[in-house]
Structures are given as C-alpha cells and as structure tokens.
Design an enzyme around this catalytic site. Structure first.
Site, short mmCIF file in Angstrom:
data_model
loop_
_atom_site.label_atom_id
_atom_site.label_comp_id
_atom_site.label_asym_id
_atom_site.label_seq_id
_atom_site.Cartn_x
_atom_site.Cartn_y
_atom_site.Cartn_z
N SER A 61 0.67 -1.17 -0.16
CA SER A 61 -0.03 0.01 0.08
C SER A 61 0.73 0.99 -0.06
CB SER A 61 -0.94 -0.04 1.13
OG SER A 61 -0.42 0.87 2.09
N ILE A 62 0.27 2.30 -0.20
CA ILE A 62 0.84 3.65 -0.42
C ILE A 62 1.34 4.15 0.93
CG2 ILE A 62 -0.98 5.21 -0.15
CD1 ILE A 62 -0.18 6.82 -2.44
N LYS A 63 0.60 3.54 2.14
CA LYS A 63 0.96 4.11 3.44
C LYS A 63 2.37 3.82 3.79
CE LYS A 63 -3.22 5.40 4.30
NZ LYS A 63 -3.80 6.81 4.86
N ASP A 64 2.99 2.70 3.16
CA ASP A 64 4.45 2.67 3.64
C ASP A 64 5.19 3.88 3.49
OD1 ASP A 64 3.59 -0.05 3.42
OD2 ASP A 64 5.12 -0.80 1.96
#
Length: 453
Positions: A41-44
C-alpha cells in the site's frame, strides 16, 4: 544490486495505462500502482517518514512502542518499519475493517485492538480515543497520529509527487485520489501544483463523510455523518493533513458503486486492488464530462485486493448488502419457483405426541417450533425417535424438552451456493422472510426443483 533492508524498496511504483474500465472517459487515464510497495500500500511511504521524523525529534526512543489508530495499511507500514528498527507496535482499529487487514497486522507481530465503528471520535471507546489513552499509559510510547502528523503529507510531497511528475514527463493535467487522512492528495497535489498551478486535484469522498460539503460551504455538518462501508476514504472529522486549498473539488461515490468498481478493476484490467481504488475510478467516471481528449489523468490505486477477500471480492457479502444481482439463483428466485404453502409450526408447549401426529398427518419430516409466534427451534423425526428410545415416557412432555436449534435464517439475496452449504445433517432446511414479511422454508428438494426448473 541489492537492498540493505525491505524499507529501501518503498516507492518508485509503476504508472499503468487503463484500457477497458475507463472506456468512454476522455483523455489518457493512468493508475499509480501503490500495491508494489513491500506492505502492498501507499501508506508505507508516510509510515517510514513519520518514524524517521520522530526519531530525529527524539519523540521516538530506542526500544519504544508505536501506538496508532489505523485501518490496517498504515499499521502494516509502521509494523514493517518497527521490525527493521527495533520497536514494538500496538494498533487500534474499527470493527468495520476487513478481517484480512487485522490478521495481516498480527502476522507482523503487532498487538491489535478492535473498537466499535459507530461511535463519535471523542467517545472513549473509539479507536482514536483508545490509542490516545494507551499512549498515556504505556511507558516509552509514541503515537504517530497519521491524521494530524504533517510528515504524512510531506512524504508524498517528497516522493509521490516527484515520481508522478517524472513518469508523465510533466504532462499530468488531473490527479484523482480517495481522501482519508488527506496526506496523499495534499502532499502530492501541493508538489504538482507548484510545478504547474493548472493541474486539477480531485478528491474522492464517500456518503457519510464531511469532506465534500466542508470544501464547498466551509460548514462542518454533523448531519452529513453516518455509517458507511467503503474503506480507506472519508472521515467524520477534519484531519490536519487535508489541505482544502490544494484540492479543487470533491466527488462522492456510493458504497455500492465503489464495491462493484473495485471488482471491475480486477476483472477488466487485471489489477488486484482495494476498495478506495474502486471509489476513485467510480468518481472519475462520474466526473468524465469535465475532461478533454488531450488530458492526462493519474488515479492513485492505494492498496491490494487481498485485504478485501471477505468483502468486495466475496459475492455473498455483496448480495447481503443488495450490491449484486446476477444470474445465480438466490433465495428469492428459489421461492418464486415453488408453490407458496403455509409453513407448519408447533408451539413449544405442544406435546411430543402432538408433534408425532402432525408429522404423520402432514407427511413432513421436520417442523419449526415457535414461542409467542417467534421461531425458536425445530423438531425432526430423528429427534423424536432418539428421545423416545431413551425415554418412552416423553410422549406427553412439551416439545421444548427435545427440540433442537432453529433452522438457519437467510435473506432473499442469499445465493444458492450459500443456502446449499447451510443444508446438512443438522439442518435439513433454511428459513427466509419473504417481501411481505411471511416466513418461508427452503428444503433440498426446493433447490433441486429450482435448478431443474
């Protein structure tokens, strides 16, 4: 070439042209595939940035505990980074989130506390409040607070924005992003607008969230807030990371459209993504009249479809919510193919002998048992036989003494596959309430009749 640890592989995600799902939408539509990050996910990106900033400022000390309210993706990024950097993690999340997300966080060694969704953010039971309380109580702990921690937006200003600008060779005209914490759209949008102020930044919101009305009127309307199913976007408060000056407009997408579009992305583009990607494409299609053939549109695909297997990718889950009507037989279509007969029931106080006589005279093998008109159990030939062999004197006893659990209830949208799986040795039928509120029974014979008919 190799990387020194998994965190070095974050970013530089591919930009992929969409060819089928956006047919009829003017312009070149490109998806930023954030599922290729190691945490899918982009949240990394922002998880690592928040940790590094906290280390530099001294808020996060060696051996500390990271405590955060997260729907799963930020937690995954934080948990990954914590493993590499030597921290512990405690996450609070809501009961709305998919089981897969919670299981994934636990797989990384995090402690996960599930809190109720339908409470105010200030409520002591909310996942915001519980994480804040834990931060006060757990020694040497730090709460990133992804909603108000501006390192979230900064990560996208430093990474996602420059990547998109380079990958489109500066030709991007529109950015479309589902908005939750606001970090992705605000940081990426700020960078892109500095490069070209004409770039349009479109935020995708959901019904039940406050963003759209607040952007358009400046009013925070509590009447806009109600429970919704779509995951990862929308909020019932205003996170500091949502920069309304950067976002040109918000478009709301229904839970149903977001869920079905999520499945369509996998089926039509071969890209396995999560719920917010479906909402983003749904919103883009709703806004297509604002686009021109020469436009270059980038849509963020935030996370991976594997986190939604029990939800958007589960046909029974979709049918239970009335999202999916297809050719498969359902309880409703099975009932339409059988003769409507009055269901035979017996009250709990009737005797076992009366049950035997009813079974014989009606030529049936099982009967639902009622108490004050409500179905509370069932009695079958086999139950009666077992009971009488053990104690012949039970003939005069009330059937409540030998009845077993009631038949499972299903709704009209339940698929034939689910109904068949519920009919087994213990349950020879299922019950369903028809559109008029009348209780009907579906047996194996009814299923066979519907298939062959």
């Amino acid at each position: 070439m190799w990387y020194n640890n998994i965190l070095e592989t974050i970013g530089n995600t591919p930009l992929v042209k969409l060819n089928t799902i956006t047919k009829g939408v003017p312009g070149t539509i490109l998806a930023k595939i954030e599922t290729t990050n190691p945490g899918n996910s982009i949240k990394d990106r922002m998880a690592v940035k928040m940790i590094e900033d906290a280390e530099k400022s001294g808020k996060l000390k060696p051996g500390g505990t990271i405590i955060e309210g997260t729907s799963g993706n930020t937690g995954m990024g934080l948990a990954m980074a914590a493993i590499i950097k030597g921290y512990k993690c405690i996450f609070t999340t809501t009961d709305k989130q998919s089981k897969e997300k919670v299981d994934a966080l636990r797989a990384f060694g995090a402690e996960v506390i599930v809190c109720p969704t339908n409470v105010e953010p200030e409520d002591p039971r909310s996942y915001y409040s519980v994480s804040s309380r834990l931060e006060r109580e757990v020694p040497n702990s730090w709460k990133p607070n992804q909603y108000d921690n501006l390192a979230n937006s900064q990560a996208h200003y430093e990474q996602t924005g420059p990547e998109i600008w380079a990958q489109t060779e500066g030709k991007i005209t529109h950015l479309v992003v589902g908005v939750g914490t606001g970090g992705t759209i605000s940081g990426t949008g700020k960078y892109l607008k500095e490069k070209n102020p004409d770039i349009q930044i479109w935020g995708i919101d959901t019904y039940g969230s406050v963003f759209k009305k607040y952007k358009e009127t400046g009013i925070f309307d509590k009447d806009e807030i109600y429970p919704y199913i779509t995951e990862g976007i929308g909020e019932d408060f205003l996170p500091a990371n949502v920069n309304f000056d950067v976002i040109d407009l918000f478009e709301k997408v229904t839970d149903k459209d977001a869920a079905l579009m999520t499945r369509d992305i996998a089926r039509k583009e071969g890209i396995f993504v999560g719920n917010s990607a479906g909402a983003a494409i749904g919103g883009l299609i709703q806004l297509k009249d604002k686009l021109k053939p020469e436009d270059v549109v980038v849509v963020i695909f935030h996370d991976h479809g594997s986190r939604y297997m029990g939800k958007m990718y589960n046909e029974d889950w979709l049918r239970e919510r009335g999202f999916l009507q297809d050719e498969k037989l359902t309880a409703k279509s099975i009932l339409s193919k059988k003769e409507s007969t009055e269901i035979v029931t017996l009250d709990t106080q009737k005797s076992v002998l009366e049950a035997i006589n009813t079974i014989k005279s009606m030529n049936i093998s099982q009967i639902p048992v009622t108490q004050q008109g409500m179905i509370v159990g069932k009695i079958a030939e086999s139950d009666i036989l077992s009971a009488l062999l053990e104690n012949p004197g039970l003939k005069s006893a009330p059937i409540s003494e030998i009845m077993t659990a009631t038949f499972p209830f299903v709704d009209l949208n339940t698929s034939i596959d689910k109904i068949s799986s519920l009919i087994n040795k213990e349950n020879s039928a299922v019950l369903v309430e028809d559109e008029s509120g009348k209780i009907e029974i579906i047996t194996q014979y009814d299923i066979i009749n519907a298939i062959s008919g």
